[in-house]
Design an enzyme around this catalytic site. Structure first.
Site, PDB file in Angstrom:
ATOM      1  N   TYR A 128      -3.686  -2.900   7.742  1.00  0.00           N
ATOM      2  CA  TYR A 128      -3.178  -1.556   8.034  1.00  0.00           C
ATOM      3  C   TYR A 128      -4.070  -0.778   9.001  1.00  0.00           C
ATOM      4  O   TYR A 128      -3.688   0.304   9.462  1.00  0.00           O
ATOM      5  CB  TYR A 128      -3.000  -0.748   6.748  1.00  0.00           C
ATOM      6  CG  TYR A 128      -2.181  -1.423   5.676  1.00  0.00           C
ATOM      7  CD1 TYR A 128      -1.276  -2.436   5.988  1.00  0.00           C
ATOM      8  CD2 TYR A 128      -2.314  -1.060   4.330  1.00  0.00           C
ATOM      9  CE1 TYR A 128      -0.536  -3.074   4.996  1.00  0.00           C
ATOM     10  CE2 TYR A 128      -1.580  -1.678   3.339  1.00  0.00           C
ATOM     11  CZ  TYR A 128      -0.695  -2.694   3.672  1.00  0.00           C
ATOM     12  OH  TYR A 128       0.030  -3.320   2.685  1.00  0.00           O
ATOM     13  N   LEU A 286      11.088   1.972  -4.758  1.00  0.00           N
ATOM     14  CA  LEU A 286      12.234   2.875  -4.609  1.00  0.00           C
ATOM     15  C   LEU A 286      13.384   2.212  -3.859  1.00  0.00           C
ATOM     16  O   LEU A 286      14.368   2.875  -3.522  1.00  0.00           O
ATOM     17  CB  LEU A 286      11.802   4.153  -3.884  1.00  0.00           C
ATOM     18  CG  LEU A 286      10.661   4.928  -4.561  1.00  0.00           C
ATOM     19  CD1 LEU A 286      10.305   6.164  -3.765  1.00  0.00           C
ATOM     20  CD2 LEU A 286      11.030   5.291  -5.988  1.00  0.00           C
ATOM     21  N   ILE A 328       3.130   1.878  -6.084  1.00  0.00           N
ATOM     22  CA  ILE A 328       2.336   2.417  -4.978  1.00  0.00           C
ATOM     23  C   ILE A 328       3.248   3.012  -3.895  1.00  0.00           C
ATOM     24  O   ILE A 328       3.157   2.624  -2.718  1.00  0.00           O
ATOM     25  CB  ILE A 328       1.428   1.325  -4.375  1.00  0.00           C
ATOM     26  CG1 ILE A 328       2.226   0.036  -4.130  1.00  0.00           C
ATOM     27  CG2 ILE A 328       0.238   1.044  -5.299  1.00  0.00           C
ATOM     28  CD1 ILE A 328       1.464  -1.030  -3.351  1.00  0.00           C
ATOM     29  N   ASN A 340       5.557  12.101  -7.836  1.00  0.00           N
ATOM     30  CA  ASN A 340       5.336  10.711  -8.243  1.00  0.00           C
ATOM     31  C   ASN A 340       4.359  10.607  -9.408  1.00  0.00           C
ATOM     32  O   ASN A 340       4.487   9.727 -10.272  1.00  0.00           O
ATOM     33  CB  ASN A 340       4.825   9.889  -7.058  1.00  0.00           C
ATOM     34  CG  ASN A 340       5.863   9.739  -5.964  1.00  0.00           C
ATOM     35  OD1 ASN A 340       7.049   9.955  -6.181  1.00  0.00           O
ATOM     36  ND2 ASN A 340       5.412   9.374  -4.777  1.00  0.00           N
TER      37      ASN A 340
END
Length: 377
Positions: A128, A286, A328, A340
């Protein structure tokens, strides 16, 4: 004919030239795939890629107030216990796959917001390209009163860095990049990389031999205190068994695509992990990176969210957490972070859990993209 001559004589060669320049630019980075995503994801969202235009120019996560102090951790927070007794919070913040995860300033703000709002689990990766910004956020949170011992930081090593020698040389650099004295969990990011070559390829090792050589290095680094636990990501059952044959450090965690819509083969991986004391972290909880709002159209989820007076996102996260899975979800929005972290304030009944379980076998599931573990094989 005039258009065809212009199209094939000028436009196509121009596109090919730009593509060649872009690919050449990517290959200047040892993490070419990471650079690709860090460029393409913001561009697709209509934002200037920091890899080209520099960091700190993207609009997104708001600055953290200078006088903000840590809020209490969530009540009734749940954890998974890893080897050595270390506790992994089941609610985390993913630092991937959205534009705000690739701008160093917004990464720093996101991490700091999350830790000050009571969250403690940060999920990153070498791929990342944001280790330094994550480290800044953690350091600032510690300076404001958050205990390092409470923070759980996960990162991952990409397959092109697999192999005993390369792993031994690469993973310790994560400490320098983040500024941390230790890392809580280091994962093998995937069984293989779709592009690039590793030490294993050059030595002619099989996939199994490569995983085992990498695991030997990770086990040694764990024993030296570079990290407290090690694990895998996107590994299937037979691939985990290949590592377990070594009888070295145990697999502490497997991170893979997990939600109410994935097919049965993911359930097999989940069941094996639970039966063998391997913690599970699920990504795309999700629904998926490209289907963030699709779940809101599912009638079963609409009805249950109304029943529990929560959002559909909270309902889906609670379903995972209630099964013992760490989640996550990625966001740079403090409001969403707070929402969350609210998954511990309610509990789904066993009957309602079964209703959500049943979505996997319904027509609804076909609407969601699925990260098949076979793509890494």
């Amino acid at each position: 004919m005039g258009f065809a001559r212009i199209f094939f004589g000028r436009i196509v060669p121009f596109i090919v030239l730009v593509g060649a320049i872009f690919l050449g630019w990517l290959t200047t980075s040892p993490l070419a795939m990471g650079k690709f995503f860090a460029t393409i994801v913001p561009a697709f969202e209509g934002k200037l890629p920091p890899t080209i235009f520099g960091h700190g120019k993207m609009v997104g996560t708001p600055p953290v107030p200078d006088d903000m102090v840590p809020e209490p951790r969530p009540e009734k927070e749940l954890f998974n216990t890893l080897p050595g007794g270390y506790q992994m919070p089941l609610s985390g913040l993913g630092m991937c796959c959205r534009s705000t995860a690739y701008d160093d300033e917004l990464v720093y703000r996101s991490v700091l917001w999350y830790l000050l709002l009571g969250g403690r689990h940060i999920d990153g990766a070498h791929l990342y390209l944001n280790h330094r910004a994550i480290g800044r956020g953690i350091k600032d949170a510690i300076n404001r009163g958050v205990s390092r011992e409470e923070i759980f930081f996960t990162t991952k090593i990409w397959p092109t860095f697999y192999g005993y020698n390369t792993t031994m040389a690469t993973v310790p650099t994560f400490l320098e990049e983040t500024g941390l004295e230790y890392i809580d969990l280091v994962l093998m990011h995937a069984p293989k990389s779709p592009v690039g070559r590793s030490e294993c390829n050059k030595a002619g090792l099989s996939d199994k031999e490569c995983w085992q050589q990498t695991w030997k290095a990770l086990s040694e680094l764990r024993d030296r205190g570079v990290m407290r636990n090690i694990g895998v990501s996107n590994f299937k059952v037979e691939q985990m068994k290949a590592i377990e044959e070594l009888n070295l450090a145990p697999i502490a965690c497997n991170q893979f695509h997990w939600n109410a819509f994935v097919p049965g083969k993911q359930q097999e991986i989940f069941d094996y992990c639970i039966e063998n004391n391997i913690a599970v972290t699920g990504y795309y909880s999700l629904g998926g990176a490209l289907q963030k709002t699709e779940a809101s159209t599912v009638e079963t989820l609409q009805d249950l969210a109304a029943k529990y007076e929560v959002s559909i996102s909270q309902l889906m996260l609670r379903w995972s957490v209630q099964k013992g899975t760490a989640v996550i979800p990625g966001t740079g929005n403090p409001k969403h972070m707070k929402e969350n972290l609210g998954v511990f304030t309610f509990e789904i009944s066993s009957d309602d859990m079964k209703l959500i379980d049943a979505l996997r076998d319904s027509e609804v599931a076909s609407k969601f993209l699925y990260m098949d573990p076979d793509i890494w094989s």
